[in-house]
Design an enzyme around this catalytic site. Structure first.
Site, mmCIF file in Angstrom:
data_model
loop_
_atom_site.group_PDB
_atom_site.id
_atom_site.type_symbol
_atom_site.label_atom_id
_atom_site.label_comp_id
_atom_site.label_asym_id
_atom_site.label_seq_id
_atom_site.Cartn_x
_atom_site.Cartn_y
_atom_site.Cartn_z
ATOM 1 N N ASP A 150 0.793 -1.278 0.146
ATOM 2 C CA ASP A 150 -0.515 -0.158 -0.006
ATOM 3 C C ASP A 150 0.442 1.304 -0.131
ATOM 4 O O ASP A 150 0.498 2.192 -0.695
ATOM 5 C CB ASP A 150 -0.361 0.130 1.331
ATOM 6 N N HIS A 177 -7.516 0.688 9.338
ATOM 7 C CA HIS A 177 -6.787 1.393 9.071
ATOM 8 C C HIS A 177 -6.882 2.113 8.425
ATOM 9 O O HIS A 177 -8.158 2.874 8.111
ATOM 10 C CB HIS A 177 -6.370 -0.310 7.362
ATOM 11 N N CYS A 193 -4.632 6.115 -1.127
ATOM 12 C CA CYS A 193 -4.881 5.829 -1.814
ATOM 13 C C CYS A 193 -5.289 5.950 -3.672
ATOM 14 O O CYS A 193 -5.328 6.842 -3.935
ATOM 15 C CB CYS A 193 -6.869 5.412 -1.240
#
Length: 313
Positions: A30, A222, A255
């Site tokens: 990520d 998260h 993201c």
């Protein structure tokens, strides 16, 4: 006198917290997936090895997403082939579909994660699906993984707010989470994808899961630090009994499908908090800071982690 000379963090145990927290390190996957410049696989492998040497026992190594969508992770097979797996360390991978599962099986993976949305709009934008139909896509993935003896984790994004839909109701999140458990997920990670959660929301959502018969031992959190609330939200989750926390070394990542999302909670900041509270993690903070400082040099910019900057500066 500097921070290092003071020997901080000073430990002052607080009641009502887990004795030990498992840190689910997402930096290698990520954290790096949004980097515009391709990070050499040799650097990624050293990053993973350094993180394991620092005491982290769950390292999300890569993703079998299409290289067209995430070019940074096009080297997934090469990375896993070159990985030196340390005893006692898990190396889960993110798997988006059946093709990704087949690649994970061929690579000898034992732990996978699937990534779902709690909202309609994000399901459409991120998964090219609908809120309901996404579970049809994940059903054969989870079933195939379980049949192969793999552990399956579920990620649920947009659990606290969606940039297109606004606030997300607790029951909507719980319903989506229940469906992931029904598919065979052993753990559900609740994602604050754009970092808008507050501590009260965290308590409310965890209470809603509890009312549905899903306890904190089956949940992880998260958090993103868009509004500086990641540590406060983490502490709220810990007080509710959650003992698995996702974080990213050096605070890397965001993201790719939500432009308002800034970096993940930095693992160093999390370890500082937990060390100060007397909560065990098994992580050596000095080694972890050195690792993130090393990676920041390779990425050509300072780490956003405040602890890294305080201790390595």
């Amino acid at each position: 006198m500097g921070v290092r000379e003071l020997g901080l963090p000073q430990r002052a145990a607080s009641e009502g917290l887990p004795a030990r927290v498992t840190i689910w390190e997402v930096g290698p996957r990520d954290g790096l997936q949004n980097e515009k410049s391709i990070v050499p696989v040799e650097v990624k492998l050293e990053f993973l090895d350094r993180l394991a040497a620092a005491g982290l026992t769950v390292l999300e190594a890569t993703s079998f997403v299409s290289p067209k969508w995430v070019p940074q992770l096009a080297d997934a097979e090469q990375l896993l082939d070159g990985l030196t797996r340390r005893p006692g360390v898990r190396y889960p991978v993110l798997v988006p579909n059946e093709r990704g599962l087949a690649r994970a099986l061929d690579a000898g993976c034992t732990d996978i994660a699937i990534f779902a949305s709690a909202t309609e709009t994000f399901a459409q934008r991120n998964l090219n699906s609908t809120l309901d139909k996404q579970f049809d896509m994940f059903t054969p993935v989870a079933a195939g993984a379980r049949q192969a003896g793999m552990d399956v984790r579920g990620y649920l994004s947009m659990c606290f707010g969606d940039p297109w839909e606004g606030p997300v109701g607790y029951e909507q999140v719980v319903t989506a989470g229940q469906r992931l458990f029904e598919l065979g997920c052993s753990q559900l990670s609740l994602g604050d994808t754009i970092g808008v959660a507050t501590a009260g929301q965290v308590e409310g959502l965890l209470a809603a899961f509890g009312a549905a018969g899903i306890g904190p031992e089956r949940l992880a959190v998260h958090f993103h630090d868009t509004y500086g609330q990641a540590l406060a939200n983490t502490l709220a989750a810990l007080r509710c009994g959650v003992s698995t926390v996702d974080s990213s070394a050096g605070g890397l990542g965001g993201c790719p499908y939500a432009e308002s999302a800034t970096g993940n909670l930095a693992t160093e900041d999390l370890v500082w908090l937990l060390d100060g509270l007397g909560v065990e993690t098994g992580v050596n903070l000095d080694e972890l800071v050195a690792t993130s400082a090393w990676m920041a040099e390779r990425l050509g910019r300072p780490s956003p982690s405040r602890v890294v900057n305080a201790l390595a500066g």
